[in-house]
Design a protein around this motif. Sequence first.
Motif, mmCIF file in Angstrom:
data_model
loop_
_atom_site.group_PDB
_atom_site.id
_atom_site.type_symbol
_atom_site.label_atom_id
_atom_site.label_comp_id
_atom_site.label_asym_id
_atom_site.label_seq_id
_atom_site.Cartn_x
_atom_site.Cartn_y
_atom_site.Cartn_z
ATOM 1 N N THR A 198 0.775 -1.131 0.080
ATOM 2 C CA THR A 198 -0.159 0.043 -0.125
ATOM 3 C C THR A 198 0.831 1.237 -0.077
ATOM 4 O O THR A 198 2.037 1.073 0.260
ATOM 5 C CB THR A 198 -0.845 0.132 1.251
ATOM 6 O OG1 THR A 198 0.002 0.545 2.206
ATOM 7 C CG2 THR A 198 -1.589 -1.236 1.514
ATOM 8 N N PRO A 199 0.323 2.499 -0.265
ATOM 9 C CA PRO A 199 1.122 3.653 -0.131
ATOM 10 C C PRO A 199 1.515 4.211 1.131
ATOM 11 O O PRO A 199 2.179 5.337 1.197
ATOM 12 C CB PRO A 199 0.295 4.713 -1.056
ATOM 13 C CG PRO A 199 -0.885 3.807 -1.476
ATOM 14 C CD PRO A 199 -0.980 2.613 -0.700
ATOM 15 N N ASP A 200 1.563 3.411 2.244
ATOM 16 C CA ASP A 200 1.990 3.923 3.374
ATOM 17 C C ASP A 200 3.440 4.220 3.303
ATOM 18 O O ASP A 200 4.298 3.472 3.054
ATOM 19 C CB ASP A 200 1.587 2.920 4.580
ATOM 20 C CG ASP A 200 2.186 3.454 6.017
ATOM 21 O OD1 ASP A 200 1.453 4.160 6.266
ATOM 22 O OD2 ASP A 200 3.208 2.713 6.384
ATOM 23 N N PRO A 201 3.913 5.183 3.775
ATOM 24 C CA PRO A 201 5.167 5.812 3.497
ATOM 25 C C PRO A 201 6.197 5.189 4.703
ATOM 26 O O PRO A 201 7.476 5.197 4.258
ATOM 27 C CB PRO A 201 5.185 7.323 3.728
ATOM 28 C CG PRO A 201 3.979 7.490 4.870
ATOM 29 C CD PRO A 201 3.094 6.612 4.163
ATOM 30 N N GLY A 231 5.055 3.668 0.201
ATOM 31 C CA GLY A 231 4.765 5.186 -0.129
ATOM 32 C C GLY A 231 6.059 6.109 -0.522
ATOM 33 O O GLY A 231 5.860 7.346 -1.038
ATOM 34 N N GLU A 269 8.846 5.831 -8.911
ATOM 35 C CA GLU A 269 8.322 4.923 -9.909
ATOM 36 C C GLU A 269 9.572 4.124 -10.337
ATOM 37 O O GLU A 269 9.470 3.022 -10.925
ATOM 38 C CB GLU A 269 7.794 5.644 -11.119
ATOM 39 C CG GLU A 269 7.210 4.784 -12.218
ATOM 40 C CD GLU A 269 6.597 5.402 -13.291
ATOM 41 O OE1 GLU A 269 6.898 5.013 -14.520
ATOM 42 O OE2 GLU A 269 5.948 6.863 -12.909
ATOM 43 N N TRP A 296 1.818 0.918 -11.531
ATOM 44 C CA TRP A 296 2.469 1.912 -10.170
ATOM 45 C C TRP A 296 1.308 2.979 -9.819
ATOM 46 O O TRP A 296 1.279 3.465 -8.631
ATOM 47 C CB TRP A 296 3.550 2.600 -10.786
ATOM 48 C CG TRP A 296 4.203 4.026 -9.671
ATOM 49 C CD1 TRP A 296 4.124 5.017 -10.262
ATOM 50 C CD2 TRP A 296 4.803 3.560 -8.754
ATOM 51 N NE1 TRP A 296 4.637 5.812 -9.361
ATOM 52 C CE2 TRP A 296 4.906 5.141 -8.281
ATOM 53 C CE3 TRP A 296 5.184 2.626 -7.675
ATOM 54 C CZ2 TRP A 296 5.598 5.588 -7.110
ATOM 55 C CZ3 TRP A 296 5.647 3.040 -6.646
ATOM 56 C CH2 TRP A 296 5.988 4.524 -6.373
ATOM 57 N N HIS A 341 -0.670 3.375 -5.929
ATOM 58 C CA HIS A 341 -0.607 4.803 -5.325
ATOM 59 C C HIS A 341 -1.750 5.377 -5.081
ATOM 60 O O HIS A 341 -1.924 6.196 -4.419
ATOM 61 C CB HIS A 341 0.593 5.590 -5.905
ATOM 62 C CG HIS A 341 1.762 5.342 -5.300
ATOM 63 N ND1 HIS A 341 2.234 6.264 -4.359
ATOM 64 C CD2 HIS A 341 2.539 4.084 -5.754
ATOM 65 C CE1 HIS A 341 3.483 5.630 -3.883
ATOM 66 N NE2 HIS A 341 3.871 4.457 -4.895
ATOM 67 N N ALA A 377 -3.743 3.495 1.944
ATOM 68 C CA ALA A 377 -2.543 3.379 2.735
ATOM 69 C C ALA A 377 -3.032 2.664 4.077
ATOM 70 O O ALA A 377 -3.991 2.846 4.568
ATOM 71 C CB ALA A 377 -1.885 4.508 2.880
#
Length: 307
Positions: A74-77, A82, A86, A125, A129, A133
């Motif tokens: 997931t887009p969790d940083p 996250g 790319e 990608w 994103h 997240a």
Amino acid sequence: MMAGLGKLLLAVCTVAVLPVGPVWAEPIADRGELVFRMAGCENCHTDREHGGARLAGGRKLATPLGTFYTPNITPDPTTGIGRWSEADFRRALREGVGPDGRQYYPSFPYTSYARMSDADIQALWTYLHAQPAVVKANKSHELPWYLNFRPLLVIWKWLFFSPGAYQPEAGKSASWNRGAYLVQGAGHCAECHTPRNQLGGFKKGMELAGSLNGPDGLVVPNITPDRQYGIGSWSKSDLADYLGTGNRPDGDCAGSLMAELIDNGLKYLPKTDLEAIADYVTSVPASSNPARKAGKAGGKKRQQEDY
């Protein structure tokens, strides 16, 4: 009477195997989601057995070389991807190398994803994103001590990995090339359906010939056109229909991991893509590798993945 029996079998398969949505789902217009469905990302990166969040990882994958746990995509940083660029994502799929330079184990099928086009990688990608997240730390793999030294994977790649995007084969139809691209690339069919040697590399000359040591100890069937051990009695339309519905030409249904793949992925593909896959799969060299059901594989009791 036979028509009524056919409808009954179709209903049973729909309820028992594909409980979510229609048998044929509406084709997907978004390119990123189409690649996502074909690549089976949701199946591997969601721990449904333990109620895990979608794409947050943690699914257990038992192999002869050890137990792997899929990561959070997931887009969790902090715990996901996250902070990846790319270019980081493309490198992971094309080379099997993380943003921090770590070598990835081939339990992540970059050996197949490397065949994907730049456009499809970019679309995937973008799709990932756009997903919610989720904060969930990755779980460490459970491997023998001698496999925990990741730099050794450079040697493995030298032996068994051929990087490079798929190149269309001259003299073949557009449908055949599309099928080859999907099977060899995002679909990563060989990762389960091709037998491996003791080092985890594909056995040469046995593409899609089935395996007695598939994921989680499953016996993965031979899907070459061999009439005795493979699917040589299936027509191209039989195979395309099966990929979209889970219904086998003998009236049985897809089972285990294949049912999951169809339900969450393949049934959303355009029928032309499923027909293209059938064009390619029915053209590979037939193999008499006897990947068999439980009780028929060297006397060992194993669960069968099924077609």
